[in-house]
Design an enzyme around this catalytic site. Structure first.
Site, PDB file in Angstrom:
ATOM      1  CE  LYS A 174      -7.105  -6.299   3.008  1.00 18.25           C
ATOM      2  NZ  LYS A 174      -5.950  -6.021   2.134  1.00 18.25           N
ATOM      3  CG  ASP A 210      -4.138  -3.079   2.793  1.00 18.49           C
ATOM      4  OD1 ASP A 210      -3.954  -2.129   1.988  1.00 18.49           O
ATOM      5  OD2 ASP A 210      -3.883  -4.267   2.522  1.00 18.49           O
ATOM      6  CD  GLU A 232      -0.644  -3.747   3.920  1.00 18.67           C
ATOM      7  OE1 GLU A 232      -0.797  -4.208   2.781  1.00 18.67           O
ATOM      8  OE2 GLU A 232      -0.903  -4.383   4.953  1.00 18.67           O
ATOM      9  CG  ASP A 283       0.542  -4.906  -0.586  1.00 19.78           C
ATOM     10  OD1 ASP A 283       1.294  -5.593  -1.318  1.00 19.78           O
ATOM     11  OD2 ASP A 283      -0.489  -5.394  -0.080  1.00 19.78           O
ATOM     12  CE  LYS A 303      -0.005  -8.802   0.156  1.00 17.75           C
ATOM     13  NZ  LYS A 303      -1.058  -7.927  -0.370  1.00 17.75           N
TER      14      LYS A 303
END
Ligand code: MG
Length: 360
Positions: A160, A188, A214, A239, A263
């Site tokens: 992250k 991400d 991402e 995403d 997701k």
């Protein structure tokens, strides 16, 4: 076969340690677990995990939406998954988390009725999918602890980022130096950068051999996403900018991204997820199957089945249940070689039971 009841249970399990992303901090797995009962004696299990930072949903709202669905779905055949999804989509807009819980439970019933594991029903390419391991935002020194995941067997580290340029560079540098050259690193940013800033930063991060990034920009900044994809040396994955098949169609038509992260909680379940996979495949765009950090593992069994079943799903970020102090179910996938989710050969999701003692 008819649905006779749908029970909804709430569950919260603390994570081993809090998980920080650019949007905030996650401390618990939070789920609605559903049991759909039928007159054939088959019960289907599903899970909806609201992730307020990503989808804006929460647990009480998801429970209420599931109550609305329950009234409409009792009496329907749970194997009529197109019909079930149509009823849910007419009754309530958005609400992907509640829809995913029902959709997963109906697929579980479909598998049990057919006597087939879900991965076989969904495509059957493989029974195994390899996940990455995600490192939350922290000091570079602590994030360099990713090397322990590599020592344990993970071959892909997702980290992250998305706070500010200097800190993000220090984080990625620390991880690359700690894990060596043979490990894939994916980033991400969770919408944390502006488009021009993202391109400048990714040019600098490229020296650390980044597989992809991402969601560099805000979810609604479509032009910004296109700009980053066109100008960044690092491939870009949508995403939060890709909720459903309509988003996917626009993203691939306009070449706004190189990859899409599906997701089940965003798109509302396996039925819609397959549409995204097909649209992306037709455009030559590969898919990653992801999960919410709040998921307990039940929905990950469904996501892993889809990911293993279809050839255009080439990456997985299905590591949320690794961070739980306890799993709320028995059965389902087993973990081999630290990183491989090996799906159950039992029908449906392959879950043996839900642990009622963990319900709230
Ligand atoms: Mg993401």
């Amino acid at each position: 076969m008819k649905i006779t009841d749908m029970k909804v249970h709430m569950m919260q399990v603390p994570l081993v340690r809090p998980f920080r992303i650019s949007l905030g901090v996650i401390t618990h797995a939070v789920s609605c677990l559903v049991e759909i009962e039928t007159d054939a004696g088959i019960t289907g299990y599903g899970e909806g995990s609201p992730g307020p930072l990503i989808t804006g949903e929460n647990l009480p709202g998801t429970v209420e939406t599931l109550r609305v669905f329950r009234e409409k779905l009792i009496g329907m055949d749970p194997r009529d998954i197109e019909g079930i999804n149509a009823v849910m989509n007419r009754a309530v807009a958005y609400a992907g988390t509640a829809k995913a819980a029902v959709d997963i439970a109906c697929h579980d019933i479909l598998g049990k009725a057919a006597g087939l594991p879900l991965y076989k029903l969904l495509g059957g390419l493989s029974n195994t999918i390899e996940t990455d391991m995600t490192v939350g935002i922290d000091t570079p020194e602590l994030m360099a602890g990713a090397k322990e995941h590599v020592a344990a067997g993970f071959r892909v580290i997702k980290t992250k980022v998305g706070t500010n340029i200097a800190d993000d560079i220090a984080r990625v540098k620390a991880i690359r130096e700690a894990v060596g050259d043979d490990v894939k690193i994916r980033l991400d940013a969770n919408q944390g950068w502006h488009a021009r800033e993202a391109v400048e930063l990714l040019k600098r991060l490229n020296e650390y051999d980044i597989e992809l990034v991402e969601q560099p920009v805000r979810r609604f900044d479509f032009e910004g996403l296109k700009y980053v994809t066109a100008n960044s040396p690092v491939p870009v994955m949508a995403d939060e900018s890709c909720w459903d098949s309509k988003d996917a169609l626009r993203l691939v038509s306009e070449r706004a991204v190189d990859f899409i992260n599906i997701k089940l909680m965003k798109c509302g379940g396996l039925w819609e997820a397959k549409k995204i996979v097909n649209i992306a495949e037709a455009a030559g765009v590969e898919i990653m199957l992801g999960c919410m950090a709040e998921e307990s593992g039940i929905a990950i069994n469904a996501a892993a089945a889809l990911g293993a079943a279809l050839g255009n799903i080439t990456r997985a970020d299905l590591d949320a249940s690794f961070s739980l102090k306890a799993l709320p179910y028995e059965g389902g996938f087993t973990i081999e070689n630290t990183k491989d989710l090996v799906l159950s050969e039992n029908p449906g999701l392959g879950l043996v039971r839900l642990k009622e003692e963990m319900f709230q």
